[in-house]
Design an enzyme around this catalytic site. Sequence first.
Site, mmCIF file in Angstrom:
data_model
loop_
_atom_site.group_PDB
_atom_site.id
_atom_site.type_symbol
_atom_site.label_atom_id
_atom_site.label_comp_id
_atom_site.label_asym_id
_atom_site.label_seq_id
_atom_site.Cartn_x
_atom_site.Cartn_y
_atom_site.Cartn_z
ATOM 1 N N THR A 93 61.733 -21.416 33.558
ATOM 2 C CA THR A 93 60.842 -20.984 32.473
ATOM 3 C C THR A 93 60.045 -22.145 31.874
ATOM 4 O OG1 THR A 93 62.358 -19.229 31.931
ATOM 5 C CG2 THR A 93 61.040 -20.026 30.117
ATOM 6 N N ARG A 130 64.611 -5.572 33.909
ATOM 7 C CA ARG A 130 65.383 -6.504 33.059
ATOM 8 C C ARG A 130 64.427 -7.371 32.230
ATOM 9 N NH1 ARG A 130 65.568 -12.332 32.347
ATOM 10 N NH2 ARG A 130 67.655 -12.895 31.684
ATOM 11 N N ASP A 154 65.232 -13.362 27.293
ATOM 12 C CA ASP A 154 65.054 -13.806 25.909
ATOM 13 C C ASP A 154 63.630 -14.302 25.628
ATOM 14 O OD1 ASP A 154 65.576 -15.908 27.749
ATOM 15 O OD2 ASP A 154 65.764 -17.288 26.068
ATOM 16 N N THR A 169 65.351 -21.898 27.182
ATOM 17 C CA THR A 169 65.388 -21.611 28.616
ATOM 18 C C THR A 169 66.845 -21.542 29.055
ATOM 19 O OG1 THR A 169 64.925 -22.479 30.820
ATOM 20 C CG2 THR A 169 65.025 -24.101 29.055
ATOM 21 N N GLY A 170 67.121 -20.579 29.920
ATOM 22 C CA GLY A 170 68.498 -20.440 30.392
ATOM 23 C C GLY A 170 68.841 -18.983 30.588
ATOM 24 N N GLY A 185 69.067 -15.689 29.738
ATOM 25 C CA GLY A 185 68.421 -14.997 28.628
ATOM 26 C C GLY A 185 69.362 -14.111 27.831
HETATM 27 N N1 ASP Z 1 65.489 -17.519 29.862
HETATM 28 C C1 ASP Z 1 64.811 -16.932 30.970
HETATM 29 C C2 ASP Z 1 65.299 -15.525 31.143
HETATM 30 O O1 ASP Z 1 66.463 -15.272 30.998
HETATM 31 C C3 ASP Z 1 65.058 -17.669 32.262
HETATM 32 C C4 ASP Z 1 64.851 -19.144 32.217
HETATM 33 O O2 ASP Z 1 64.850 -19.742 31.160
HETATM 34 O O3 ASP Z 1 64.660 -19.736 33.272
HETATM 35 O O4 ASP Z 1 64.522 -14.687 31.468
#
Ligand code: ASP
Length: 598
Positions: free
Chosen positions: A465, A493, A496, A516-517, A519
């Site tokens: 992200t 889906r 976040d 980021t992570g 979500g």
């Molecule tokens: N946070 C993002 C999600 O869950 C994914 C990411 O941060 O890479 O959609």
Amino acid sequence: MVQCCAEYFLNLLESRKGFLMTNVLSVDNRVLLLCRFAIAAFLAVVSVADAGDGALVVVGGGPIPDQIIDRFVELGGGNGTRLVVIPTASSDNGLPTADSTIQLWSSRGVTHAIQLHTRDRSQADNEDFVNPLRNATAVWISGGQQSRLADAYVGTKVQAELVKLRNRGGVIGGTSAGAAILSGVMIVGGNPVPKIGRGLDLIPGIIVDQHFLRRSRVNRLLEAVGRHPDRMGIGIDESTAIIVQGDRAKVVGDSYVTVITKPDDRPQSMQTLRRDDAIQLPGVTRKSPKKWAIAVHGGAGTVPADASSAEEKAWRDGLQIAMRKAVAIIESGGTSMGAVDATIRILEDNEMFNAGKGAVFNSAGSHELDASVMDGRTLDGGAVAGVSTVRNPIGLARLVMNRTSHVLLSGSGAEQFATEQDVERVKNNYFSTERRRESWNRVRAHEDGAPVSRIRSARPWQYGTVGCVVLDTHGNLAAGTSTGGLTNKKFGRVGDSPILGAGTYADNDTCAVSATGTGEQFIRHAVGAQISLLMRHRRWTLKQSAEYVLKQRLNKGDGGVIAVDRDGNIEWVYTSPGMFRAAADSDGRFDVLIRDEN
Ligand code: ASP
């Protein structure tokens, strides 16, 4: 403040003179005159330095293109704009009703608009009358005759409140007479011989003229500048505007802007500007540069072990280019929201990152994108979820904020909105890249038969992200995030990133955050809002708050955040093996980091 003190001092001297006179004590009028002169000179310097942090949208009259109105609304805070409209330049017969004013502005996306009008100077000096200006983020002064505005407001509390509004970062827009009145030395009428009066002096050092080419006003502006050679004349044609921020003015709209100056001992010179041209304004000395700070991320995780050094360089370069854009915008006085939008667009167009081009594959083998922005001034925001043909979802998210009364549009509705707004569309496979297809295959192989827990971190290679958080020189915070989501995510889906309070948050009182992570975890823990609330209610620092949420509330490996607080402190906290990240600020910091490096 300084100006008030000096004015107070002047009045005191005058009354003291009266007192002394009545006591038949001799007062040397020359001393008084000298004091007045010294103080007036001091005031001139102060008013020059007090150019304010906000913006002016100065329109040359005629039909106003949407582009100018949109910019005005954006500078006022988008949907959160609290607008005061001053129609006083109209004749009594032509005065719009309060209702028609509200209707007009709501059709332009401003839902909170009120009208302020009087012809009575004592009312213009009344506390209750000026109260709406104290809560406003934007003021619009409509056209008619500038003398009506000057008669009612110059030297009153209305003028003082307009100065304060600008100093606290608000926007003042005016068209035709509403543009002329923004000058200090104001052209009241007459052509080719101008009649000069006093205006509100909101653009120090400038004489504005309007309907400039259409009504052939070159000679009268030359004459006005000839009489006031310390001023710059700016002639704005119809359907055209200058946007003034700091000491710069930029042209927007359909026609031309003519700039007339009278350099020392030389004849007057004339220059023509058109759309996107910019000039430096005289008489507006830049305030000591204000603290600004920017952080950008390109996703939690780090460079895969099998990545080549060329790939690693491409990630670093990508972050660096995006950051340079953000810095250029903020250093030239641009807004935090403008910088967030432009920076994220660059990352969306860069296939190294999981947003826009290069977005991950979902379980159906296609791409669904999420994005959001949030404005710390107004707590307003916009988001889109599950869009599949919009080249730059961040731009669409911003349009949701600026042009609808909603915060989040999803799926086919968001696509329909994109069609209405005529934003750039692409085929879904525009987003596909070989790198992402390989990750998708890897994730699918890994997930086959693997034990599934509802609360577990995604694998590092599922991330990517992008996000950006900014404190601008006007003291405003903004945040934005854009993503393709998690690799192999199920149909529909939503993570976040488009959820305000989870992946994106901004509040001028506290901080701006982009996450980021995994979500799902960031939604469960309302990560962005939680960090902000810890700062607000526990009075924790940004660092304490972000570390607590990421390290005590979330699981190790869930991901990370970038954040900047209202004082310009930048923090990043992550529990993933690394995070693609960059930081820059007004103290000269410029870092681009990927691994667990400092
Ligand atoms: N946070 C993002 C999600 O869950 C994914 C990411 O941060 O890479 O959609």
